[in-house]
Design an enzyme around this catalytic site. Structure first.
Site, short mmCIF file in Angstrom:
data_model
loop_
_atom_site.label_atom_id
_atom_site.label_comp_id
_atom_site.label_asym_id
_atom_site.label_seq_id
_atom_site.Cartn_x
_atom_site.Cartn_y
_atom_site.Cartn_z
N GLU A 47 -1.59 -27.53 28.09
CA GLU A 47 -2.61 -27.90 27.06
C GLU A 47 -2.50 -29.84 27.04
OE1 GLU A 47 -5.90 -25.43 27.76
OE2 GLU A 47 -5.73 -27.24 26.98
N LYS B 198 0.32 -7.43 12.54
CA LYS B 198 -1.17 -6.26 12.36
C LYS B 198 -1.43 -6.68 12.65
CE LYS B 198 -2.83 -4.82 7.80
NZ LYS B 198 -3.21 -5.24 6.35
N THR C 84 1.02 -0.93 0.23
CA THR C 84 -0.07 -0.05 0.09
C THR C 84 0.84 1.08 -0.16
OG1 THR C 84 -1.82 -0.96 0.93
CG2 THR C 84 -1.78 1.45 1.34
N TYR D 188 -8.26 0.72 -3.18
CA TYR D 188 -7.14 1.31 -4.18
C TYR D 188 -6.41 -0.07 -4.36
CZ TYR D 188 -4.22 0.08 0.37
OH TYR D 188 -4.05 -0.65 1.22
N THR E 104 1.63 -4.60 4.33
CA THR E 104 1.80 -4.34 6.07
C THR E 104 1.47 -6.47 6.14
OG1 THR E 104 -0.58 -3.64 5.54
CG2 THR E 104 0.78 -2.29 6.49
N ASP E 105 0.67 -6.53 4.88
CA ASP E 105 -0.84 -8.02 5.35
C ASP E 105 0.99 -9.09 6.26
OD1 ASP E 105 -2.89 -8.09 2.77
OD2 ASP E 105 -2.01 -7.59 4.42
#
Ligand code: DAS
Length: 363
Positions: A320, A199, A46, A60, A126-127
């Site tokens: 767990e 993120k 971006t 965009y 950013t992903d």
């Protein structure tokens, strides 16, 4: 290697004498000689995006604007450093591959070895920025600042965040006090560790957070530090991109209510699979019908790494699941996508679960 202010002044004085015959040139040469040299490696995203109108802040096209245009569009960069750009890729980061990681890390490593380069900035979507930043943190041997930066809005949008994020990134990369802190991520005025940052919000400019807090802030080109990383990185890392030819196949399976065993069996059939990261519920919990599927993979020599889909906290060993008994590894506080990055890097050296667990505690 940084030139200390004293050496820089000596160098500047020497060049001034030699060039005093050419008015104006001397001053320009001196100014350039004093400023650090920063290289921007652009990969897309971006921060290089463009929208149809100024109100397109979320819809965009990413990866459109070339690095030279980014630099020309931000003349303020020249006030903090001598800046040049390289277009390493032009892609949206959700499409990054292991080969992209290797190519980028090798270029960062080569530039870091260049005595004329003081700092490196990587512009990135950013992903998957958090994955690339962590990968570089693990495999690039330098104490020079490496700063990864992106933006949540394209430069064409109202209140675009890319310009200030990029200015901050170059400013931090040009800073001697950013040396030795591992790979850094500058977004939204914060300086985060490439290891810790994720993120966390997918539609706000304050998208990136570290659950352990930012390392500091950068405001008007000045860095304010509040903590330093404690996990191994860069110069202290036992991994080096210069000795990594390829990355092992490591995939992720997601845990949720009603998850079928077939979800694991399907990804377990991936050719060349060497480890599977299980994004468990809660503290890395595994559904009872999935446990045997993971045990079958372990029996085939495939490592099993328990992470959690929960964004904060860390997975406890033998809580767990009986990890000692199953010969499994826990991902500590790393989310599944970061656990996959560390598993790939670690397995370039070892497939022993006990060694892997040491590595997951340390990095
Ligand atoms: N698609 C996103 C990426 O390239 C755009 C971005 O947020 O940078 O990661």
């Amino acid at each position: 290697m940084y030139l200390s202010p004293r050496i820089r002044c000596w160098f500047a004085a020497a060049s001034l004498t030699a060039l005093s015959a050419v008015p104006g040139l001397a001053a320009a040469q001196t100014a350039a000689a004093i400023k650090p040299n920063v290289v921007i490696l652009a990969t897309g995203g971006t921060i290089a995006g463009a929208g149809a109108t100024t109100v397109n802040s979320a819809s965009y096209s990413a990866a459109k604007v070339a690095v030279d245009k980014l630099i020309i569009g931000l003349p303020e960069l020249q006030n903090v450093a001598n800046v040049r750009g390289e277009q390493t890729f032009q892609i949206a980061s959700e499409s990054f591959t292991n080969d992209n990681l290797l190519v980028l890390a090798r270029r960062v490593s080569a530039l870091a070895k260049d005595p004329a380069v003081n700092g490196i900035v990587v512009t990135h979507g950013t992903d998957t920025l958090e994955e690339t930043a962590y990968f570089l943190n693990l495999v690039v041997h330098t104490d020079k600042p490496i700063v990864v930066v992106g933006s949540m809005r394209p430069g064409t949008a109202l209140s675009a965040d890319g310009a200030l994020n990029l200015y901050d990134a170059v400013s931090v990369a040009a800073s001697a006090d950013a040396m030795g802190k591992g790979v850094l991520v500058t977004m939204n005025d914060e300086i985060n560790s490439g290891r810790d940052v994720v993120k966390l919000i997918n539609i706000k400019t304050e998208a990136f957070k570290s659950q352990w807090g930012a390392l500091g802030m950068v405001v008007e080109g000045k860095n304010y530090w509040f903590r330093a990383p404690v996990k191994r990185h860069t110069m202290q890392s036992e991994f080096d991109i210069d000795s990594i030819q390829s990355l092992p196949v490591v995939e992720i399976v997601y845990g949720y209510g009603n998850v079928p065993r077939s979800a694991v069996d399907a990804i377990g059939a991936t050719p060349g699979l060497q480890a599977i990261v299980h994004a468990g519920t809660g503290n890395g919990s595994v559904a009872d019908r999935v446990v045997p599927a993971l045990q079958d993979l372990r029996a085939k020599g495939i490592n099993v790494i328990r992470s959690s889909r929960v964004p904060a906290g860390f997975v406890l060993r033998n809580a767990e699941q009986p990890d000692d008994k199953y010969d499994w590894v826990v991902a500590h506080d790393l989310n599944p996508q970061k656990a996959r990055i560390l598993a790939m890097v670690a397995m370039t050296k070892t497939r022993d679960p006990k060694e892997l667990q040491r590595i997951f505690w340390s990095y």
